[in-house]
Scaffold this active site. Structure first.
Site, mmCIF file in Angstrom:
data_model
loop_
_atom_site.group_PDB
_atom_site.id
_atom_site.type_symbol
_atom_site.label_atom_id
_atom_site.label_comp_id
_atom_site.label_asym_id
_atom_site.label_seq_id
_atom_site.Cartn_x
_atom_site.Cartn_y
_atom_site.Cartn_z
ATOM 1 N N HIS A 57 0.849 -1.198 0.000
ATOM 2 C CA HIS A 57 0.000 0.000 0.000
ATOM 3 C C HIS A 57 0.883 1.247 0.000
ATOM 4 O O HIS A 57 2.092 1.151 0.155
ATOM 5 C CB HIS A 57 -1.011 -0.018 1.152
ATOM 6 C CG HIS A 57 -0.432 0.094 2.531
ATOM 7 N ND1 HIS A 57 0.381 -0.873 3.086
ATOM 8 C CD2 HIS A 57 -0.554 1.072 3.478
ATOM 9 C CE1 HIS A 57 0.709 -0.510 4.310
ATOM 10 N NE2 HIS A 57 0.178 0.670 4.575
ATOM 11 N N HIS A 59 1.426 3.928 1.836
ATOM 12 C CA HIS A 59 1.926 4.727 2.971
ATOM 13 C C HIS A 59 3.459 4.858 2.926
ATOM 14 O O HIS A 59 4.165 3.892 2.618
ATOM 15 C CB HIS A 59 1.478 4.105 4.295
ATOM 16 C CG HIS A 59 0.044 4.394 4.622
ATOM 17 N ND1 HIS A 59 -0.714 3.634 5.475
ATOM 18 C CD2 HIS A 59 -0.777 5.390 4.192
ATOM 19 C CE1 HIS A 59 -1.927 4.144 5.567
ATOM 20 N NE2 HIS A 59 -2.001 5.201 4.792
ATOM 21 N N ASP A 61 5.802 4.861 5.057
ATOM 22 C CA ASP A 61 6.635 3.932 5.832
ATOM 23 C C ASP A 61 6.696 2.549 5.185
ATOM 24 O O ASP A 61 7.388 1.663 5.682
ATOM 25 C CB ASP A 61 6.157 3.832 7.287
ATOM 26 C CG ASP A 61 4.741 3.322 7.434
ATOM 27 O OD1 ASP A 61 3.875 3.709 6.623
ATOM 28 O OD2 ASP A 61 4.489 2.521 8.352
ATOM 29 N N HIS A 62 6.021 2.380 4.047
ATOM 30 C CA HIS A 62 6.092 1.118 3.301
ATOM 31 C C HIS A 62 6.744 1.271 1.929
ATOM 32 O O HIS A 62 7.175 0.289 1.341
ATOM 33 C CB HIS A 62 4.685 0.501 3.144
ATOM 34 C CG HIS A 62 4.117 0.067 4.456
ATOM 35 N ND1 HIS A 62 4.002 -1.259 4.808
ATOM 36 C CD2 HIS A 62 3.678 0.777 5.513
ATOM 37 C CE1 HIS A 62 3.504 -1.342 6.037
ATOM 38 N NE2 HIS A 62 3.296 -0.115 6.483
ATOM 39 N N HIS A 115 -7.643 -0.615 5.407
ATOM 40 C CA HIS A 115 -6.606 0.288 5.949
ATOM 41 C C HIS A 115 -6.390 1.426 4.957
ATOM 42 O O HIS A 115 -6.366 2.598 5.339
ATOM 43 C CB HIS A 115 -5.329 -0.521 6.180
ATOM 44 C CG HIS A 115 -4.164 0.275 6.654
ATOM 45 N ND1 HIS A 115 -4.108 0.854 7.905
ATOM 46 C CD2 HIS A 115 -2.987 0.593 6.043
ATOM 47 C CE1 HIS A 115 -2.947 1.496 8.031
ATOM 48 N NE2 HIS A 115 -2.259 1.354 6.929
ATOM 49 N N ASP A 132 -0.429 -3.651 6.333
ATOM 50 C CA ASP A 132 -1.040 -3.131 7.560
ATOM 51 C C ASP A 132 -2.510 -3.536 7.667
ATOM 52 O O ASP A 132 -3.324 -2.793 8.226
ATOM 53 C CB ASP A 132 -0.933 -1.597 7.600
ATOM 54 C CG ASP A 132 0.479 -1.120 7.824
ATOM 55 O OD1 ASP A 132 1.378 -1.962 8.045
ATOM 56 O OD2 ASP A 132 0.697 0.106 7.773
ATOM 57 N N HIS A 170 4.302 -4.368 10.802
ATOM 58 C CA HIS A 170 4.736 -3.729 12.049
ATOM 59 C C HIS A 170 4.864 -4.733 13.189
ATOM 60 O O HIS A 170 4.158 -5.743 13.223
ATOM 61 C CB HIS A 170 3.729 -2.653 12.486
ATOM 62 C CG HIS A 170 3.695 -1.456 11.591
ATOM 63 N ND1 HIS A 170 4.502 -0.362 11.782
ATOM 64 C CD2 HIS A 170 2.948 -1.187 10.496
ATOM 65 C CE1 HIS A 170 4.248 0.545 10.841
ATOM 66 N NE2 HIS A 170 3.310 0.066 10.043
HETATM 67 ZN ZN LIG Z 1 -0.156 1.737 6.455
#
Ligand SMILES: [Zn+2]
Length: 258
Positions: A57, A59, A61-62, A115, A132, A170
């Site tokens: 996805h 985001h 942080d990915h 998400h 996530d 995570h």
């Molecule tokens: Zn995420």
């Protein structure tokens, strides 16, 4: 998982994991590289060479390390159709199959919105990369989806074979266990997972990957049809309401402990 493959979780940012899946020749893919330096260090340490990147996805942080790690897409990147992914990549969606030559890998793409609206999972070789959406003993926040969508996404993941290794984005297991204990306190599988996860973290080890069978036994978000969760949420009418109530309570619980 196939004998000739090995999987590594690379800690990145504050509590993300970048997953590496490698064969004996040293060819490796990376999943959700949110950061460059720890991935480069792991590749060098393990004598691996990156051949492809999978994104679940959009985001940051990915995906934050994807451009640099691939020389802006010269190493192929696969990801969901989403205008917010700002690197050159191949768009894949539900029912597609991603085939990688080296290491020799094939993944089925599963759409799991909730998400985010375009979140996908990759399933193959006894592993699911679920970003996530499903966490150990928890699930992701619903930033862009409804409870109906998120529960349907979790249902799809829960249907995979029980020996599937869940590789999520995570390290949230200990906090998730603390919340789950408030809902499902008499669940012996959850009690065992809680003890195990705390012990692992105390000695600096990872709680992941975890088998899907264990998640079905411990994770309240996969147990909305169980007698224990039904009894814990007597006012909720039906499984979607139970799921929504669980997610709402988890949001509040996190706000209290964070
Ligand atoms: Zn995420």
């Amino acid at each position: 998982m196939s004998d000739d493959l090995r999987i590594l979780a690379v800690p990145a940012l504050s509590d993300n994991y970048v997953w590496l899946l490698a064969d004996a020749s040293g060819a490796a893919i990376a999943v959700d590289p949110g950061e460059v330096a720890p991935v480069r260090a792991a590749l060098a340490r393990e004598k691996l060479r990156l051949t492809a990147v999978l994104l679940t996805h959009h985001h940051p942080d990915h995906i934050g390390g994807a451009a640099a790690l691939t020389d802006n897409g010269r190493i192929p990147i696969y990801g969901p159709e989403d205008e917010r992914i700002d690197v050159p990549y191949t768009r894949v969606g539900d029912g597609d199959r991603v085939t990688i030559a080296s290491p020799a890998l094939r993944f089925d793409v599963i759409a799991i919105p909730g998400h985010t609206k375009s979140h996908i999972a990759y399933f193959g070789h006894g592993v699911v990369f679920c970003g996530d959406t499903l966490f150990s003993v928890g699930c992701g926040r619903m930033f862009e989806g409804t409870p109906v969508q998120m529960l349907a996404s979790l249902d799809r993941l829960a249907e995979l074979p029980g020996d599937t290794l869940v590789c999520c984005g995570h390290e949230y297991t200990v906090a998730n266990c603390a919340f789950a204990q408030t809902i499902d306190p008499d669940n012996p599988a959850l009690a065992m997972r809680t003890t195990q996860a705390r012990a692992l973290r105390e000695r600096g080890s990872l709680t992941l990957p975890v088998s899907l069978a264990e998640e079905r036994a411990c994770n309240p978000f996969l147990r909305v049809d169980s007698a224990a969760i039904i009894a814990a949420l007597p006012r909720a009418k039906g499984r979607v309401e139970r799921f929504a109530e669980l997610r709402r309570r988890k949001d509040e619980f996190r706000a209290v402990v964070a």
